[in-house]
Scaffold this active site. Structure first.
Site, PDB file in Angstrom:
ATOM      1  N   LYS A   1       0.846  -1.201   0.000  1.00 33.89           N
ATOM      2  CA  LYS A   1       0.000   0.000   0.000  1.00 33.89           C
ATOM      3  C   LYS A   1       0.883   1.253   0.000  1.00 33.89           C
ATOM      4  O   LYS A   1       0.596   2.224  -0.703  1.00 33.89           O
ATOM      5  CB  LYS A   1      -0.935  -0.012   1.215  1.00 33.89           C
ATOM      6  CG  LYS A   1      -2.041  -1.064   1.104  1.00 33.89           C
ATOM      7  CD  LYS A   1      -2.782  -1.272   2.421  1.00 33.89           C
ATOM      8  CE  LYS A   1      -3.728  -2.462   2.300  1.00 33.89           C
ATOM      9  NZ  LYS A   1      -4.398  -2.787   3.575  1.00 33.89           N
TER      10      LYS A   1
ATOM     11  N   GLN B   1      -4.071  -1.689   9.859  1.00 34.21           N
ATOM     12  CA  GLN B   1      -4.024  -2.988   9.185  1.00 34.21           C
ATOM     13  C   GLN B   1      -4.600  -4.071  10.103  1.00 34.21           C
ATOM     14  O   GLN B   1      -4.175  -4.217  11.244  1.00 34.21           O
ATOM     15  CB  GLN B   1      -2.571  -3.313   8.786  1.00 34.21           C
ATOM     16  CG  GLN B   1      -2.425  -4.585   7.985  1.00 34.21           C
ATOM     17  CD  GLN B   1      -3.121  -4.530   6.613  1.00 34.21           C
ATOM     18  OE1 GLN B   1      -3.070  -3.510   5.926  1.00 34.21           O
ATOM     19  NE2 GLN B   1      -3.778  -5.615   6.238  1.00 34.21           N
TER      20      GLN B   1
ATOM     21  N   ASP C   1     -10.590   3.094   4.911  1.00 33.44           N
ATOM     22  CA  ASP C   1     -10.970   1.684   4.725  1.00 33.44           C
ATOM     23  C   ASP C   1     -12.470   1.485   4.933  1.00 33.44           C
ATOM     24  O   ASP C   1     -12.989   0.378   4.762  1.00 33.44           O
ATOM     25  CB  ASP C   1     -10.196   0.782   5.692  1.00 33.44           C
ATOM     26  CG  ASP C   1      -8.894   0.270   5.087  1.00 33.44           C
ATOM     27  OD1 ASP C   1      -8.757   0.335   3.844  1.00 33.44           O
ATOM     28  OD2 ASP C   1      -8.014  -0.183   5.848  1.00 33.44           O
TER      29      ASP C   1
END
Ligand code: NAP
Length: 294
Positions: free
Chosen positions: A53, A97, A120
């Site tokens: 990412k 994450q 996200d």
């Protein structure tokens, strides 16, 4: 006729090129989009995802920083870091994450994110907006699938979309996206999970089958409809002595046997994965554009 192999890498590259142009336009106005990635612990797969990412951010001109915390980080310390990043104008997006080490409460940590930086789309207020169809951000993997279908011309309107898996990051938000009244949605959606009886009754009636289960090759040829479109979200490590790493990645779909029966299918790797990253970049860009218009 041979199935089309949906090229997620190419579509993701197209999205990234478009994002890069917009990033340059923002930079010309003095704003550099920024993404903060928080990695807790030493899970090797998570480390690879975060690194990819960050590299993708560099590629399109988005500033990114990885905040690495140890496995035994206390919840209050992680939340304190998130609060600092919430108030840091350098970062327009923050990602935590997942999965987090077991002693950390994933929900309280996600809720401490500023929803306007939750690229996200995991905060309950962003999930609620998804239900309502008024999202600020759409979650990476489901919107990556939608974008892939759109760019490759596979219509969803009126189709039966069957999703195997009901996680908060893939299955549930994908269902919410595809039932919306609107373009590249408007589908009849069925969600399957471990409580589903006779899975094949549903999967075999799918015009578009989305597999997000996390079990290697669980979707076999007898579970799919002739001519359907197969989206394989699964990323599973299976032992492979011919590889230096000792493993290779396979999806949830038995690709070799399914490919001859369907009209289109995503490979693993090179299908949904790159699109997930591309959509994260798009969300970070959108967030930066939003602040620039305030
Ligand atoms: P998850 O949280 O483990 O959820 C798996 C889902 O599959 C659950 O809802 C589970 O049902 C269901 N399931 C498990 N076994 C099943 C069975 N035999 N029949 C029907 N349903 C079954 O996983 P996830 O986070 O959604 O991820 C799924 C896969 O996608 C993983 O391989 C992951 O690595 C991959 N992934 C890929 C991307 C990408 O960008 N390509 C992004 C995210 C995830 P219950 O709810 O009943 O337990």
């Amino acid at each position: 006729m041979a199935a089309a192999i949906i090229d997620g890498k190419k579509c993701a590259q197209d999205v990234k090129n478009e994002v890069a142009v917009e990033v340059q336009a923002l930079k010309a106005r003095g704003i550099t989009p920024g993404l903060a990635a928080i990695l807790v612990g030493d899970d090797p797969a998570s480390a690879v995802y975060v690194r990819n990412k960050s590299l993708a951010c560099n590629e399109v001109g988005i500033h990114s920083e990885i905040f690495r915390l140890s496995d035994n980080t206390k919840e209050e310390d992680l939340i304190r870091l998130i609060e600092t990043l919430n108030n840091d104008r350098t970062f327009h997006g923050i990602l935590v994450q997942l999965p987090l080490p077991k002693h950390l409460n994933e929900r309280s940590i996600i809720e401490s994110l500023d929803p306007l930086k939750d690229v996200d789309c995991l905060h309950t207020s962003n999930m609620g907006r998804l239900v309502d169809g008024s999202s600020i951000f759409t979650p990476g993997t489901p919107s990556g699938i939608q974008e892939l279908l759109k760019r490759c011309g596979y219509h969803t309107d009126g189709k039966h979309v069957v999703i195997c898996g009901r996680s908060n990051i893939v299955g549930k938000p994908a269902a919410l996206l595809f039932i919306q009244k609107g373009d590249w949605a408007n589908a009849t959606v069925t969600v399957c999970h471990t409580g589903t009886k006779n899975l094949s009754d549903f999967t075999r009636s799918a015009d578009i089958l989305i597999a997000a289960v996390g079990r290697p090759k669980i979707i076999t040829a007898d579970l799919v409809k002739e001519g359907s479109v197969i989206i394989d979200v699964g990323i599973n490590r299976v032992p492979d002595e011919t590889k230096r790493s000792g493993y290779r990645l396979v999806g949830d779909v038995d690709f070799e046997n399914v490919v001859d029966k369907v009209s289109a299918i995503t490979p693993v790797p090179g299908g949904v994965g790159p699109m997930t990253v591309a959509m994260l970049l798009l969300n970070t860009l959108k967030s930066a554009q939003q602040t620039s218009s305030e």
